[in-house]
Structures are given as C-alpha cells and as structure tokens.
Design a protein around this motif. Structure first.
Motif, PDB file in Angstrom:
ATOM      1  N   PRO A 208     -15.802   0.329 -20.168  1.00 40.38           N
ATOM      2  CA  PRO A 208     -15.362   1.533 -20.874  1.00 40.38           C
ATOM      3  C   PRO A 208     -14.436   2.354 -19.977  1.00 40.38           C
ATOM      4  CG  PRO A 208     -17.712   1.216 -21.167  1.00 40.38           C
ATOM      5  CD  PRO A 208     -17.278   0.245 -20.112  1.00 40.38           C
ATOM      6  N   ALA A 209     -13.210   2.594 -20.436  1.00 37.59           N
ATOM      7  CA  ALA A 209     -12.233   3.273 -19.601  1.00 37.59           C
ATOM      8  C   ALA A 209     -11.276   4.090 -20.452  1.00 37.59           C
ATOM      9  CB  ALA A 209     -11.456   2.262 -18.761  1.00 37.59           C
ATOM     10  N   VAL A 210     -10.603   5.021 -19.794  1.00 40.41           N
ATOM     11  CA  VAL A 210      -9.555   5.808 -20.436  1.00 40.41           C
ATOM     12  C   VAL A 210      -8.483   6.090 -19.380  1.00 40.41           C
ATOM     13  CG1 VAL A 210     -10.749   7.998 -19.967  1.00 40.41           C
ATOM     14  CG2 VAL A 210      -9.009   7.893 -21.767  1.00 40.41           C
ATOM     15  N   GLN A 211      -7.229   5.992 -19.794  1.00 43.05           N
ATOM     16  CA  GLN A 211      -6.118   6.202 -18.872  1.00 43.05           C
ATOM     17  C   GLN A 211      -5.350   7.477 -19.209  1.00 43.05           C
ATOM     18  OE1 GLN A 211      -3.963   2.364 -17.583  1.00 43.05           O
ATOM     19  NE2 GLN A 211      -4.751   1.847 -19.609  1.00 43.05           N
ATOM     20  N   ILE A 212      -5.075   8.269 -18.184  1.00 48.76           N
ATOM     21  CA  ILE A 212      -4.295   9.494 -18.315  1.00 48.76           C
ATOM     22  C   ILE A 212      -2.997   9.292 -17.543  1.00 48.76           C
ATOM     23  CG2 ILE A 212      -4.247  11.995 -17.987  1.00 48.76           C
ATOM     24  CD1 ILE A 212      -6.544  11.071 -19.777  1.00 48.76           C
ATOM     25  N   ASP A 296       2.195   0.126 -21.564  1.00 45.66           N
ATOM     26  CA  ASP A 296       0.775   0.142 -21.936  1.00 45.66           C
ATOM     27  C   ASP A 296       0.536   1.200 -23.013  1.00 45.66           C
ATOM     28  OD1 ASP A 296      -1.983   0.250 -22.114  1.00 45.66           O
ATOM     29  OD2 ASP A 296      -2.296   0.021 -19.961  1.00 45.66           O
ATOM     30  N   PRO A 297       0.253   0.782 -24.254  1.00 44.78           N
ATOM     31  CA  PRO A 297       0.101   1.754 -25.344  1.00 44.78           C
ATOM     32  C   PRO A 297      -1.215   2.526 -25.314  1.00 44.78           C
ATOM     33  CG  PRO A 297      -0.379  -0.435 -26.144  1.00 44.78           C
ATOM     34  CD  PRO A 297       0.080  -0.603 -24.711  1.00 44.78           C
ATOM     35  N   ARG A 298      -2.107   2.205 -24.398  1.00 46.83           N
ATOM     36  CA  ARG A 298      -3.400   2.905 -24.349  1.00 46.83           C
ATOM     37  C   ARG A 298      -3.339   4.184 -23.521  1.00 46.83           C
ATOM     38  NH1 ARG A 298      -6.447  -1.847 -21.578  1.00 46.83           N
ATOM     39  NH2 ARG A 298      -4.501  -1.620 -20.403  1.00 46.83           N
ATOM     40  N   ILE A 299      -2.263   4.374 -22.769  1.00 49.13           N
ATOM     41  CA  ILE A 299      -2.187   5.534 -21.882  1.00 49.13           C
ATOM     42  C   ILE A 299      -1.956   6.811 -22.676  1.00 49.13           C
ATOM     43  CG2 ILE A 299      -0.884   6.602 -20.001  1.00 49.13           C
ATOM     44  CD1 ILE A 299      -0.240   3.776 -18.995  1.00 49.13           C
ATOM     45  N   ASP A 326     -11.521   4.003 -29.290  1.00 48.85           N
ATOM     46  CA  ASP A 326     -11.964   2.615 -29.180  1.00 48.85           C
ATOM     47  C   ASP A 326     -11.206   1.685 -30.125  1.00 48.85           C
ATOM     48  OD1 ASP A 326     -13.713   3.484 -27.301  1.00 48.85           O
ATOM     49  OD2 ASP A 326     -15.545   3.129 -28.461  1.00 48.85           O
ATOM     50  N   GLU A 327     -11.029   2.109 -31.371  1.00 50.41           N
ATOM     51  CA  GLU A 327     -10.362   1.258 -32.355  1.00 50.41           C
ATOM     52  C   GLU A 327      -8.919   0.994 -31.941  1.00 50.41           C
ATOM     53  OE1 GLU A 327      -9.911  -1.059 -35.817  1.00 50.41           O
ATOM     54  OE2 GLU A 327     -11.689  -0.288 -34.794  1.00 50.41           O
ATOM     55  N   HIS A 328      -8.231   2.030 -31.521  1.00 52.60           N
ATOM     56  CA  HIS A 328      -6.844   1.890 -31.080  1.00 52.60           C
ATOM     57  C   HIS A 328      -6.754   0.957 -29.873  1.00 52.60           C
ATOM     58  CE1 HIS A 328      -3.329   2.954 -28.614  1.00 52.60           C
ATOM     59  NE2 HIS A 328      -2.723   3.193 -29.761  1.00 52.60           N
ATOM     60  N   ASP A 329      -7.587   1.192 -28.876  1.00 54.71           N
ATOM     61  CA  ASP A 329      -7.521   0.407 -27.645  1.00 54.71           C
ATOM     62  C   ASP A 329      -7.902  -1.050 -27.865  1.00 54.71           C
ATOM     63  OD1 ASP A 329      -6.753   2.730 -26.428  1.00 54.71           O
ATOM     64  OD2 ASP A 329      -8.668   3.094 -25.416  1.00 54.71           O
ATOM     65  N   ALA A 330      -8.810  -1.295 -28.808  1.00 54.97           N
ATOM     66  CA  ALA A 330      -9.265  -2.660 -29.058  1.00 54.97           C
ATOM     67  C   ALA A 330      -8.140  -3.539 -29.588  1.00 54.97           C
ATOM     68  CB  ALA A 330     -10.436  -2.657 -30.041  1.00 54.97           C
ATOM     69  N   HIS A 331      -7.141  -2.928 -30.236  1.00 54.61           N
ATOM     70  CA  HIS A 331      -6.049  -3.698 -30.817  1.00 54.61           C
ATOM     71  C   HIS A 331      -4.761  -3.566 -30.023  1.00 54.61           C
ATOM     72  CE1 HIS A 331      -8.863  -3.201 -34.227  1.00 54.61           C
ATOM     73  NE2 HIS A 331      -8.448  -4.417 -34.539  1.00 54.61           N
ATOM     74  N   ALA A 332      -4.847  -2.981 -28.834  1.00 53.06           N
ATOM     75  CA  ALA A 332      -3.638  -2.736 -28.039  1.00 53.06           C
ATOM     76  C   ALA A 332      -2.902  -4.022 -27.709  1.00 53.06           C
ATOM     77  CB  ALA A 332      -3.995  -1.995 -26.758  1.00 53.06           C
ATOM     78  N   ILE A 333      -3.647  -5.102 -27.477  1.00 50.26           N
ATOM     79  CA  ILE A 333      -3.006  -6.351 -27.094  1.00 50.26           C
ATOM     80  C   ILE A 333      -2.097  -6.877 -28.195  1.00 50.26           C
ATOM     81  CG2 ILE A 333      -4.843  -7.865 -27.953  1.00 50.26           C
ATOM     82  CD1 ILE A 333      -4.418  -9.539 -25.410  1.00 50.26           C
ATOM     83  N   GLY A 334      -2.347  -6.458 -29.433  1.00 48.70           N
ATOM     84  CA  GLY A 334      -1.550  -6.929 -30.555  1.00 48.70           C
ATOM     85  C   GLY A 334      -0.191  -6.281 -30.658  1.00 48.70           C
TER      86      GLY A 334
END
Length: 347
Positions: A208-212, A296-299, A326-334
């Motif tokens: 479990p992580a979050v990037q700023i 990286d779209p999760r940042i 979580d939902e957004h990050d789970a599909h980031a690889i796509g």
C-alpha cells in the motif's frame, strides 16, 4: 492533480507508505520532515500515527558526500529519524537492485513498529524500486563481455537484428543505435530465457503506497538550483571533494557536481567554470527527472510553492489510507507509457 478534499474521509484503512518525489531543489526533504512532524504530533487520536524518513537518493547513501548531495542536515535528522543515509563508503558501489532489498527491509522494520515510512528522493528508479513491481534481472560479466566484443566486430546493427528476432516488442521500442541497451536486452534474454520486455517495470504497487510529486515553474526551479549551487560553494564543496578524492569509487565519482570539481582540481577547468557547469547540468537533470516522473499516472502533483502544501499533502495521505485512489492505481498499468531500457544497470 488528483488531490481532492479529505473532508469526511475515514482513515481506517492500511497506512500507506508515502513516497515524495520531484526534481532536485523542489523541496522534497522539507516537505517530508514537515509531514512527518504533523503525523507524529498533530494528528487526532483516532488517527494516531508515527512517521520516519527513508532516503531514496542514490548518492546520499555514501558517507562523507554531504554538501554535493544536499544531504539532510544533522538538525533535520534529529527532528525526524532518517534511514539509508551514510550506509556505504565512497569507494563502494550501490546498485538499484541492492537498494531495493535494503529499502523494502527498512520499510518492513518500520511498519512492524507501527511507524509509517516516508520515502524521499529524486532518483526515479530508486524511488520506484522500493514500492513497485520491478524485477532486476541478474548480470553476467562474461556474457556481457562477449556481446560487447560482438558489437565491436560485427557492429551494433547485427546485435539489434538479433534482438528483433528474439524480442520484436523490445526492439520496436528501442534505439537501434544504442548498443548498450541492445547488449543489456540480449544479456537478459540469455540469462532468463524470457523476452527482455518481460522485465519492463510495471506501474503496480507491491505494498500500500501513495506518491506525492512536487512541481514548480521552470524559472523558479532554475533559480533554486542556482541558489543551491552557490550555497554548496560557500559551504566548502571543493574541500569536500578534495578530501574524498582518494576514496571516490567509480560510481561515487560520477555523482553530479563531484565530476566537475574533480576536473577543477586537475586544472582542466576553473572553479568558476566548474560551478557554472554544475548549475547547468543540474537544471538538465531536473528536466529529465520531470520526464521520468511524468510518465507515472499515479503521482499526485502539488505546487511546491503552495502555502498550504503540507495540509494538501496530508489530505492526499488520508484519502489514500481510506482507499480513495485504489481503483485508479490498480489500472495504472493499462494507461501508463514508459520506455524499455530503463532497467539497464548503471555502468
């Protein structure tokens, strides 16, 4: 920016590892310390937390390389405990694969004691290696030497044609003239028996992580870099390099700034020229860092100049703990794009 407000968010989920990234001189260390202090002392009892900092800068791990790497000061480290700083000697070397093991072990130890890890660093691959699904294939010096000999005798085109036959996906996304990347790809294929593209870094957290991310206008970033470079000079950077010179290994000597001062000590350039080059190369590095992080779209990007920066960061951390991303990050690889070749060992 995917920040959003945190009003009404229940932070009852697992506490995320926080990774603060961004270009050099953007204020990452200052934000990490401020966030840790808030988490340590100012959170409501229902969200009791503790936080410590883990260094994710490739060169701050070297003892004695203090001024040139803008290492956290003794006072800053006293305010909030820092880990993975000053852990190896300048004559030694640190690979991203070794760092991954050290960082994950450190994260685990802190979490076992109920402490939230805050990763801080501008070394993009190091920051990702700690928390992402990235595997670093082994190396084979003998195999590498044979491939390099072939590149010399047969030409890089012959090796690239071989890569096209063995891994068309990798070849299609690599520069045919970059023989170093081609050699690494063929080395990985030979060692693993799998396509090189299978080792592509994935935008998928293994914890479990979050990037700023810290962003700021280019002219302000350039101004900060100029100020930092002059501060390094006043702080005695030349003396630091002179003192460390007999102990600088191949890896440490490549650190930005140290190379230029070594040239000045050799009389190849003047001290003024050395510091001018340091500022110029640091600005160039900052652009590359933004290009790396920007893929990286999760940042969650925040304005480094925002007077409410700490509170906005805290909002994101709270929302991440509650599972808001979580939902957004789970599909980031796509929907993320990245370049093959980023995993080549630094030589």
């Amino acid at each position: 920016m995917r920040a959003g407000g945190a009003a009404g968010v229940d932070p009852g989920g697992p506490r995320r590892v926080v990774s603060i990234i961004g270009p050099t001189a953007s204020g990452k260390t200052g934000l990490a310390i401020a966030l840790a202090q808030v988490l340590n002392a100012q959170m409501p009892r229902s969200y009791n937390d503790a936080a410590e900092i883990i260094n994710a800068d490739a060169y701050q791990m070297y003892r004695g390389m203090d001024i040139g790497t803008a290492k956290a000061t003794a006072q800053e480290r006293q305010a909030v405990p820092h880990h993975l700083i000053d852990i190896i000697e300048p004559e030694d070397s640190m690979s991203v694969a070794n760092f991954q093991k050290l960082a994950r072990a450190c994260i685990g130890r802190l979490q076992e004691h109920g402490i939230r890890p805050i990763l801080v660093g501008g070394s993009g691959l190091y920051a990702r290696a700690a928390i992402d699904d990235i595997v670093f294939p082994a190396t084979d010096p003998a195999l590498r030497a044979r491939l390099e000999e072939r590149a010399e005798s047969e030409g890089s085109g012959a090796l690239y044609a071989e890569l096209q036959a063995k891994d068309p996906q990798a070849a299609a996304r690599m520069d045919p003239h970059n023989s170093r990347r081609t050699i690494r790809a063929l080395e990985v294929i030979a060692i693993t028996g799998k396509p090189y593209s299978a080792s592509l870094p994935r935008y998928r957290y293994v914890m479990p992580a979050v990037q700023i991310g810290l962003d700021l206008p280019r002219d302000e970033l350039d101004r900060r870099i100029d100020i930092r470079t002059q501060a390094m000079r006043r702080a005695g950077f030349v003396d630091e390099v002179r003192r460390l010179r007999p102990r600088l290994g191949i890896t440490a000597a490549r650190a930005l700034g140290y190379q230029q001062i070594l040239e000045a000590l050799d009389g190849d350039i003047s001290e003024d020229e050395a510091f001018a080059q340091i500022a110029q190369h640091t600005k160039r590095l900052a652009r590359k860092q933004m290009g790396w992080f920007g893929r990286d779209p999760r940042i969650h990007w925040l304005d480094a100049l925002d007077p409410q920066l700490v509170s906005r960061t805290l909002e994101i951390v709270q929302r991440a703990d509650a599972g808001a991303y979580d939902e957004h990050d789970a599909h980031a690889i796509g929907y993320a794009r990245h370049r093959l070749g980023d995993l080549s060992p630094r030589r």
